[in-house]
Design a protein around this motif. Structure first.
Motif, mmCIF file in Angstrom:
data_model
loop_
_atom_site.group_PDB
_atom_site.id
_atom_site.type_symbol
_atom_site.label_atom_id
_atom_site.label_comp_id
_atom_site.label_asym_id
_atom_site.label_seq_id
_atom_site.Cartn_x
_atom_site.Cartn_y
_atom_site.Cartn_z
ATOM 1 N N LYS A 87 -51.383 -6.286 10.300
ATOM 2 C CA LYS A 87 -50.360 -5.336 10.762
ATOM 3 C C LYS A 87 -49.453 -5.947 11.826
ATOM 4 N N LEU A 88 -48.912 -7.109 11.525
ATOM 5 C CA LEU A 88 -48.049 -7.827 12.454
ATOM 6 C C LEU A 88 -46.570 -7.700 12.115
ATOM 7 N N GLN A 89 -46.221 -6.932 11.078
ATOM 8 C CA GLN A 89 -44.845 -6.875 10.613
ATOM 9 C C GLN A 89 -43.900 -6.308 11.675
ATOM 10 N N ALA A 90 -44.344 -5.318 12.433
ATOM 11 C CA ALA A 90 -43.482 -4.727 13.467
ATOM 12 C C ALA A 90 -43.090 -5.772 14.511
ATOM 13 N N GLY A 91 -44.037 -6.585 14.917
ATOM 14 C CA GLY A 91 -43.748 -7.652 15.879
ATOM 15 C C GLY A 91 -42.832 -8.707 15.298
ATOM 16 N N MET A 92 -43.034 -9.034 14.043
ATOM 17 C CA MET A 92 -42.164 -10.011 13.378
ATOM 18 C C MET A 92 -40.746 -9.473 13.259
ATOM 19 N N ASP A 93 -40.605 -8.163 12.991
ATOM 20 C CA ASP A 93 -39.283 -7.553 12.901
ATOM 21 C C ASP A 93 -38.547 -7.652 14.227
ATOM 22 N N LYS A 94 -39.260 -7.465 15.333
ATOM 23 C CA LYS A 94 -38.633 -7.561 16.657
ATOM 24 C C LYS A 94 -38.065 -8.956 16.889
ATOM 25 N N ILE A 95 -38.823 -9.948 16.513
ATOM 26 C CA ILE A 95 -38.366 -11.328 16.678
ATOM 27 C C ILE A 95 -37.192 -11.616 15.752
ATOM 28 N N ASP A 96 -37.285 -11.159 14.508
ATOM 29 C CA ASP A 96 -36.223 -11.394 13.535
ATOM 30 C C ASP A 96 -34.921 -10.732 13.955
ATOM 31 N N VAL A 97 -34.990 -9.513 14.500
ATOM 32 C CA VAL A 97 -33.785 -8.812 14.942
ATOM 33 C C VAL A 97 -33.148 -9.547 16.115
ATOM 34 N N ARG A 98 -33.965 -10.017 17.041
ATOM 35 C CA ARG A 98 -33.442 -10.760 18.196
ATOM 36 C C ARG A 98 -32.720 -12.029 17.732
ATOM 37 N N ASP A 99 -33.324 -12.738 16.800
ATOM 38 C CA ASP A 99 -32.697 -13.956 16.275
ATOM 39 C C ASP A 99 -31.415 -13.640 15.517
ATOM 40 N N ALA A 100 -31.418 -12.553 14.741
ATOM 41 C CA ALA A 100 -30.225 -12.165 13.984
ATOM 42 C C ALA A 100 -29.077 -11.821 14.929
ATOM 43 N N TRP A 101 -29.379 -11.112 16.017
ATOM 44 C CA TRP A 101 -28.339 -10.765 16.999
ATOM 45 C C TRP A 101 -27.717 -12.036 17.569
ATOM 46 N N LYS A 102 -28.559 -12.981 17.963
ATOM 47 C CA LYS A 102 -28.063 -14.222 18.560
ATOM 48 C C LYS A 102 -27.223 -15.017 17.567
ATOM 49 N N ASN A 103 -27.635 -15.050 16.304
ATOM 50 C CA ASN A 103 -26.884 -15.796 15.292
ATOM 51 C C ASN A 103 -25.549 -15.138 14.970
ATOM 52 N N LEU A 104 -25.543 -13.817 14.852
ATOM 53 C CA LEU A 104 -24.348 -13.109 14.427
ATOM 54 C C LEU A 104 -23.308 -12.953 15.527
ATOM 55 N N MET A 105 -23.733 -12.763 16.753
ATOM 56 C CA MET A 105 -22.808 -12.448 17.838
ATOM 57 C C MET A 105 -22.170 -13.678 18.469
ATOM 58 N N GLY A 106 -22.798 -14.802 18.374
ATOM 59 C CA GLY A 106 -22.207 -16.017 18.917
ATOM 60 C C GLY A 106 -22.355 -16.127 20.426
#
Length: 98
Positions: A23-42
């Motif tokens: 049941k680690l998917q929620a934690g992985m989603d948090k990391i993935d969202v943080r990385d996506a924000w950094k990649n998309l926003m510049g």
């Protein structure tokens, strides 16, 4: 010589199974969202981003610039759509700027 029958799985499949079972998917989603924000926003937006937090389906982003916060608030739906497309699944449904 007898043929060996073994159940070989790729590392990706094993990791997905491990994440599901523990049941680690929620934690992985948090990391993935943080990385996506950094990649998309510049760099321009990331320099003013102080905190990125995912609670449930709501993404909270703390910004140190009130002007940038106001400017980004006009494009919330577009940002949500971009993040979900980057992650290839619908994780973020709301976006709150602080």
């Amino acid at each position: 010589m007898a043929k060996r029958f073994s159940e070989e799985n790729s590392i990706g499949d094993v990791l997905k199974l491990f994440i599901q079972e523990n049941k680690l998917q929620a934690g992985m989603d948090k990391i993935d969202v943080r990385d996506a924000w950094k990649n998309l926003m510049g760099n321009g937006v990331n320099n003013y981003t102080t905190e990125i937090l995912l609670k449930g389906n709501t993404l909270y982003v703390a910004l140190s610039s009130a002007v940038l916060r106001e400017e980004l608030s006009y494009g919330k739906q577009k940002i949500i759509k971009m993040i979900n497309e980057e992650l290839r699944k619908e994780i973020v449904k709301e976006l709150v700027f602080r």
